[in-house]
Design an enzyme around this catalytic site. Structure first.
Site, PDB file in Angstrom:
ATOM      1  N   HIS A 273      91.788  16.122 131.109  1.00  0.00           N
ATOM      2  CA  HIS A 273      92.307  17.476 130.889  1.00  0.00           C
ATOM      3  C   HIS A 273      93.483  17.840 131.809  1.00  0.00           C
ATOM      4  O   HIS A 273      94.603  17.963 131.350  1.00  0.00           O
ATOM      5  CB  HIS A 273      91.224  18.563 130.990  1.00  0.00           C
ATOM      6  CG  HIS A 273      90.111  18.403 130.010  1.00  0.00           C
ATOM      7  ND1 HIS A 273      90.328  18.380 128.649  1.00  0.00           N
ATOM      8  CD2 HIS A 273      88.786  18.236 130.189  1.00  0.00           C
ATOM      9  CE1 HIS A 273      89.160  18.216 128.039  1.00  0.00           C
ATOM     10  NE2 HIS A 273      88.209  18.119 128.952  1.00  0.00           N
ATOM     11  N   ASP A 324      86.775  14.266 122.916  1.00  0.00           N
ATOM     12  CA  ASP A 324      85.955  15.152 123.733  1.00  0.00           C
ATOM     13  C   ASP A 324      84.757  15.765 122.989  1.00  0.00           C
ATOM     14  O   ASP A 324      83.758  15.090 122.797  1.00  0.00           O
ATOM     15  CB  ASP A 324      86.861  16.231 124.351  1.00  0.00           C
ATOM     16  CG  ASP A 324      86.224  16.922 125.547  1.00  0.00           C
ATOM     17  OD1 ASP A 324      85.105  16.541 125.945  1.00  0.00           O
ATOM     18  OD2 ASP A 324      86.843  17.849 126.100  1.00  0.00           O
TER      19      ASP A 324
HETATM   20 ZN    ZN Z   1      84.705  16.055 128.295  1.00  0.00          ZN
END
Ligand code: ZN
Length: 447
Positions: A273, A324
């Protein structure tokens, strides 16, 4: 398992790293690796033609939590108008509290099959859901291995250390099913898993979930051992501002500053991220060769924010892509949203352009292939001698690609196509045709 026979493949077009070329013959050895590329050769091995198809390297999904596939279509109503990452996390924990082994395994298999249909041949499964309801048994770790083997994916099991429910806080509720009691217990389980892997398709990577989930001492201990063993190391870093605030309050430093100061960042280190990373932290991280895994669809779905990807690139960080939360499984869509989020944030186009001609598709495609290979420590992501024979075959007759030329095909795929344009994938030279609508399951076709 019988080794796949040697084969020589020739598609109408082959992506050789910078362009699509015609007349390229890809020789695949019985060991499942690419032996050579031939452009003008008379082979005595019969050539397997792939008419109407373009051959590309298989896609690499660096970051997935497969069980979150069970949240599909859930958590998308906001009656109080109070939706945030943290309310989504409550919905995820509710799923965690009720899941049993069979459903967990079925969700993994569902996600892995959908990933394969989305062109993914290598997966980094960031796995922290370790235990059944009865306590610390690590029973779910091998369920992930089994599901990946059934789907035929190349898997790096990014087995995750998770000890605290927030900085200095005990695990609570569903989090107890993630528990790793100590670094020693974690490495004991890693040793056990190492003997359960199905090589060469499966390998291990080391993970600390985040700075929320481990003390600095445990982070350093797990990381040091991962270095000693030569494993890739992954961690969630700075997806949410609250994580940064909590870290500043506890340690007086941002998570990324702690990573830079306490750990030896290299190209085997991947931060997932980095949505809110400070520019100077990113400069230091990128200069050390660290990777950043962006998860554009999840970051949009969760309302995380827009990462400063140009800064990451300028710093020299390696970029890669993950799915994700698996709210939608399409690497093509992840690729285009990697650029689109930047366009929306900067009110300009071509933010991720590369080369003298300013090509964007090439940047995001590299992230989904070579960048992912680097983050997972795998010899994949390129059609080149020595790499695993992991391929994506694109259907050149797909309606979404109509009008393509050799020069526009990659852009048409990245910006205009969905998973329907993907005809088949191969892992280690073993081909699987993409699931057709209405078909009950995946047909496995050996060459
Ligand atoms: Zn994650």
């Amino acid at each position: 398992v019988t080794p796949s026979p040697a084969q020589v493949l020739e598609a109408d077009l082959t992506w050789t790293g910078d362009a699509f070329e015609r007349g390229v013959r890809v020789e695949v050895g019985a060991d499942g690796r690419i032996a050579a590329l031939h452009r003008t050769v008379a082979n005595d091995v019969p050539v397997r033609r792939l008419p109407g198809r373009a051959l590309l390297p298989g896609l690499v999904d660096v970051h997935s939590h497969a069980f979150q596939r069970g949240l599909r279509g859930r958590g998308e109503t906001f009656p109080e108008g109070a939706g945030s990452f943290w309310t989504w996390r409550e919905a995820m924990y509710a799923l965690v509290e009720r899941l049993e082994a069979e459903e967990f395994r079925a969700l993994c298999l569902q996600a892995f099959r959908e990933l394969r249909a989305a062109g993914v041949t290598s997966l980094g499964e960031f796995h922290y859901f370790h235990h059944g309801k009865s306590g610390v048994d690590f029973a779910y770790d091998e369920l992930v291995l089994a599901a990946a083997a059934e789907a035929g994916l190349r898997l790096v099991l990014l087995n995750t250390y998770y000890r605290t429910g927030g900085i200095g806080q005990p695990l609570a509720g569903g989090q107890r099913r993630f528990a790793t009691p100590s670094p020693a217990a974690y490495w004991e389980q890693m040793d056990r898993l190492a003997s359960r892997l199905a090589p060469p398709l499966q390998s291990l990577g080391a993970v600390v979930h985040s700075l929320r989930a481990a003390s600095l001492a445990d982070l350093e201990a797990v990381f040091a051992e991962s270095r000693r063993r030569g494993l890739v190391f992954h961690m969630h870093v700075e997806e949410q501002r609250k994580e940064i605030e909590d870290c500043l309050a506890a340690y007086g430093k941002t998570p990324m500053a702690l990573v830079n100061e306490r750990l030896e960042v290299s190209e085997r280190f991947t931060s997932v991220h980095c949505t809110h990373s400070a520019p100077e932290d990113m400069d230091r991280y990128g200069a050390a060769g660290g990777n950043v895994c962006l998860c554009p669809l999840t970051e949009a779905n969760l309302g995380d924010g827009i990462a400063d990807v140009p800064r990451m690139r300028a710093a020299g960080a390696g970029l890669c892509i993950g799915t994700d939360s698996n709210a939608r499984l399409s690497i093509l869509e992840e690729m285009r949203w990697m650029e689109y989020a930047q366009r929306l944030g900067s009110e300009s186009r071509g933010v991720l352009r590369a080369g003298p001609e300013g090509e964007v598709a090439r940047t995001v495609f590299r992230a989904a292939t070579e960048g992912g290979a680097r983050a997972l420590g795998l010899a994949v992501g390129r059609i080149a001698a020595g790499c695993w024979a992991d391929f994506l075959a694109v259907d050149l007759a797909a309606p979404a690609l109509a009008g393509w030329t050799e020069e526009t095909l990659l852009d048409a795929l990245v910006f205009g196509a969905g998973n329907e344009a993907l005809a088949a994938t191969a892992v280690g030279g073993e081909w699987v045709e993409r699931l057709n609508p209405g078909e009950a399951g995946f047909s496995r076709r050996n060459s």
